[in-house]
Design an enzyme around this catalytic site. Structure first.
Site, PDB file in Angstrom:
ATOM      1  CB  SER A 184      -5.869 -13.958  -0.840  1.00 22.87           C
ATOM      2  OG  SER A 184      -5.660 -15.181  -1.512  1.00 22.87           O
ATOM      3  CE1 TYR A 235      -1.078 -12.336  -2.849  1.00 27.40           C
ATOM      4  CE2 TYR A 235      -2.059 -14.422  -2.172  1.00 27.40           C
ATOM      5  CZ  TYR A 235      -2.156 -13.205  -2.821  1.00 27.40           C
ATOM      6  OH  TYR A 235      -3.342 -12.848  -3.433  1.00 27.40           O
TER       7      TYR A 235
HETATM    8  N1  LIG Z   1      -6.289 -13.074  -9.180  1.00 23.21           N
HETATM    9  C1  LIG Z   1      -6.438 -13.900  -8.166  1.00 23.21           C
HETATM   10  O1  LIG Z   1      -6.576 -15.132  -8.341  1.00 23.21           O
HETATM   11  C2  LIG Z   1      -6.468 -13.376  -6.761  1.00 23.21           C
HETATM   12  C3  LIG Z   1      -6.829 -14.259  -5.727  1.00 23.21           C
HETATM   13  C4  LIG Z   1      -6.847 -13.787  -4.424  1.00 23.21           C
HETATM   14  C5  LIG Z   1      -6.531 -12.464  -4.143  1.00 23.21           C
HETATM   15  N2  LIG Z   1      -6.177 -11.629  -5.173  1.00 23.21           N
HETATM   16  C6  LIG Z   1      -5.844 -10.247  -4.813  1.00 23.21           C
HETATM   17  O2  LIG Z   1      -6.623  -9.350  -5.584  1.00 23.21           O
HETATM   18  C7  LIG Z   1      -5.936  -8.101  -5.697  1.00 23.21           C
HETATM   19  C8  LIG Z   1      -5.957  -7.644  -7.143  1.00 23.21           C
HETATM   20  O3  LIG Z   1      -5.226  -8.587  -7.913  1.00 23.21           O
HETATM   21  P1  LIG Z   1      -5.573  -8.914  -9.441  1.00 23.21           P
HETATM   22  O4  LIG Z   1      -5.791 -10.357  -9.521  1.00 23.21           O
HETATM   23  O5  LIG Z   1      -6.587  -7.977  -9.953  1.00 23.21           O
HETATM   24  O6  LIG Z   1      -4.128  -8.659 -10.076  1.00 23.21           O
HETATM   25  P2  LIG Z   1      -3.595  -7.628 -11.170  1.00 23.21           P
HETATM   26  O7  LIG Z   1      -2.158  -7.940 -11.313  1.00 23.21           O
HETATM   27  O8  LIG Z   1      -4.480  -7.652 -12.363  1.00 23.21           O
HETATM   28  O9  LIG Z   1      -3.786  -6.202 -10.429  1.00 23.21           O
HETATM   29  C9  LIG Z   1      -2.947  -5.766  -9.407  1.00 23.21           C
HETATM   30  C10 LIG Z   1      -2.800  -4.268  -9.538  1.00 23.21           C
HETATM   31  O10 LIG Z   1      -2.008  -3.780  -8.435  1.00 23.21           O
HETATM   32  C11 LIG Z   1      -1.139  -2.789  -8.953  1.00 23.21           C
HETATM   33  N3  LIG Z   1       0.036  -2.590  -8.118  1.00 23.21           N
HETATM   34  C12 LIG Z   1       1.067  -3.458  -7.928  1.00 23.21           C
HETATM   35  N4  LIG Z   1       2.021  -2.887  -7.161  1.00 23.21           N
HETATM   36  C13 LIG Z   1       1.571  -1.636  -6.855  1.00 23.21           C
HETATM   37  C14 LIG Z   1       2.110  -0.564  -6.097  1.00 23.21           C
HETATM   38  N5  LIG Z   1       3.311  -0.642  -5.496  1.00 23.21           N
HETATM   39  N6  LIG Z   1       1.374   0.562  -5.976  1.00 23.21           N
HETATM   40  C15 LIG Z   1       0.169   0.674  -6.591  1.00 23.21           C
HETATM   41  N7  LIG Z   1      -0.379  -0.312  -7.322  1.00 23.21           N
HETATM   42  C16 LIG Z   1       0.314  -1.455  -7.456  1.00 23.21           C
HETATM   43  C17 LIG Z   1      -0.741  -3.319 -10.323  1.00 23.21           C
HETATM   44  O11 LIG Z   1      -0.176  -2.314 -11.150  1.00 23.21           O
HETATM   45  C18 LIG Z   1      -2.064  -3.855 -10.824  1.00 23.21           C
HETATM   46  O12 LIG Z   1      -2.800  -2.892 -11.521  1.00 23.21           O
HETATM   47  C19 LIG Z   1      -4.532  -8.330  -5.122  1.00 23.21           C
HETATM   48  O13 LIG Z   1      -4.476  -7.810  -3.803  1.00 23.21           O
HETATM   49  C20 LIG Z   1      -4.423  -9.847  -5.095  1.00 23.21           C
HETATM   50  O14 LIG Z   1      -3.530 -10.299  -4.106  1.00 23.21           O
HETATM   51  C21 LIG Z   1      -6.144 -12.043  -6.469  1.00 23.21           C
END
Ligand SMILES: NC(=O)c1ccc[n+]([C@@H]2O[C@H](COP(=O)([O-])OP(=O)(O)OC[C@H]3O[C@@H](n4cnc5c(N)ncnc54)[C@H](O)[C@@H]3O)[C@@H](O)[C@H]2O)c1
Length: 252
Positions: free
Chosen positions: A142, A155
């Site tokens: 991230s 986080y």
């Molecule tokens: N959206 C942002 O702004 C952002 C920024 C930086 C990093 N990220 C990172 O990107 C990645 C994806 O996030 P996103 O934004 O697509 O969010 P999202 O919530 O759309 O997707 C996250 C997915 O992880 C799954 N998940 C959660 N707990 C789980 C578990 N125990 N086992 C299996 N799957 C599990 C959820 O069901 C979901 O489908 C994450 O690692 C997040 O930290 C996101």
């Protein structure tokens, strides 16, 4: 087609960045395993891949359960015969806490999902990639893997550590032709972002206005970066922390 005859595994593939990346892998010819704890969303991703002419399997896997992670990799090879690319991406933002407020439960959950699970994913993925002569892995960190922000104790710690984990694995397995990189998304418009915006008292539009490109990232923006990192076009890119944030991190 960048991934003809290749097999890609995406964790967190039921939603957001994982879903967009699973769809992008399939468009580029890969057969895809969509792994997630969320069954309905995971099956929707698989359906969408089928509708665009691709082939995918949903594997229910809780990244907090080591046996599920081992089984996820085994199921991939059982169904498609090999593993070439992995996007280790499932994650949770944790609570809005500092190091004093953070509970042991939150700490263990966030570090377990965002960090330990990525280690376990690689532990089981790499031996399969070695069997086919190499592979490519992208681990989701991230922007908060590079910098701190208020009230992101668990986080931010987990995402910093993903960079260290990625670099360590890259040093050990580069000589075996496995490329391993980290993706550092900035604020990206997915279901994860809205509660994060509330936690920091920043509305999504305010967040977008602070970004030099004046918009939030999309899941597809992040998917493009992952696809490039996993493809032969990034053949000499290894151990990198790729920031995809619309320029936010270069602002002071
Ligand atoms: N959206 C942002 O702004 C952002 C920024 C930086 C990093 N990220 C990172 O990107 C990645 C994806 O996030 P996103 O934004 O697509 O969010 P999202 O919530 O759309 O997707 C996250 C997915 O992880 C799954 N998940 C959660 N707990 C789980 C578990 N125990 N086992 C299996 N799957 C599990 C959820 O069901 C979901 O489908 C994450 O690692 C997040 O930290 C996101």
């Amino acid at each position: 087609m960048l991934f003809r005859d290749k097999v890609a595994l995406v964790t967190g593939g039921a939603s957001g960045i994982g879903r967009a990346t699973a769809l992008a892998f399939a468009r580029e010819g890969a057969r895809v395993v969509v792994a997630d704890i969320a069954e309905a969303g995971g099956r929707e991703t698989v359906k969408a891949i089928g509708e665009q002419g691709g082939e995918a399997l949903f594997q229910r896997a809780d990244m907090l359960k080591p046996a599920d992670i081992r089984e996820m990799v085994a199921a991939t090879v059982a169904r498609f015969g090999r593993l070439d690319c992995a996007f280790n991406n499932a994650g949770h933002r944790g609570g809005s806490t500092n190091v004093v407020d953070c509970t042991e439960q939150e700490w263990d959950m966030v570090l377990g999902l965002n960090l330990k699970a990525i280690w376990l994913c690689m532990k089981y993925q790499i031996p399969e990639m070695l069997k086919v002569g190499g592979g490519a892995i992208v681990n989701t960190s991230s922007g908060l893997g590079n910098f701190a922000a208020p009230l992101t104790a668990s986080y931010s710690t987990s995402k910093h550590a993903v960079i260290g984990l990625t670099r360590s694995a890259a040093v050990d397995f580069g000589p075996k032709n496995i490329r391993i990189n980290a993706l550092l998304p900035g604020a990206t418009d997915t279901p994860m972002l809205a509660p994060a915006a509330q936690g920091s008292n920043l509305k999504l539009q305010d967040m977008a206005n602070r970004i030099p490109l004046r918009r939030l990232g999309t899941a597809e923006d992040q998917a493009e970066a992952v696809i490039w990192l996993c493809s032969e076009r990034a053949a000499f890119t290894h151990g990198l922390s790729l920031i995809c944030d619309g320029g936010l991190s270069v602002l002071r």
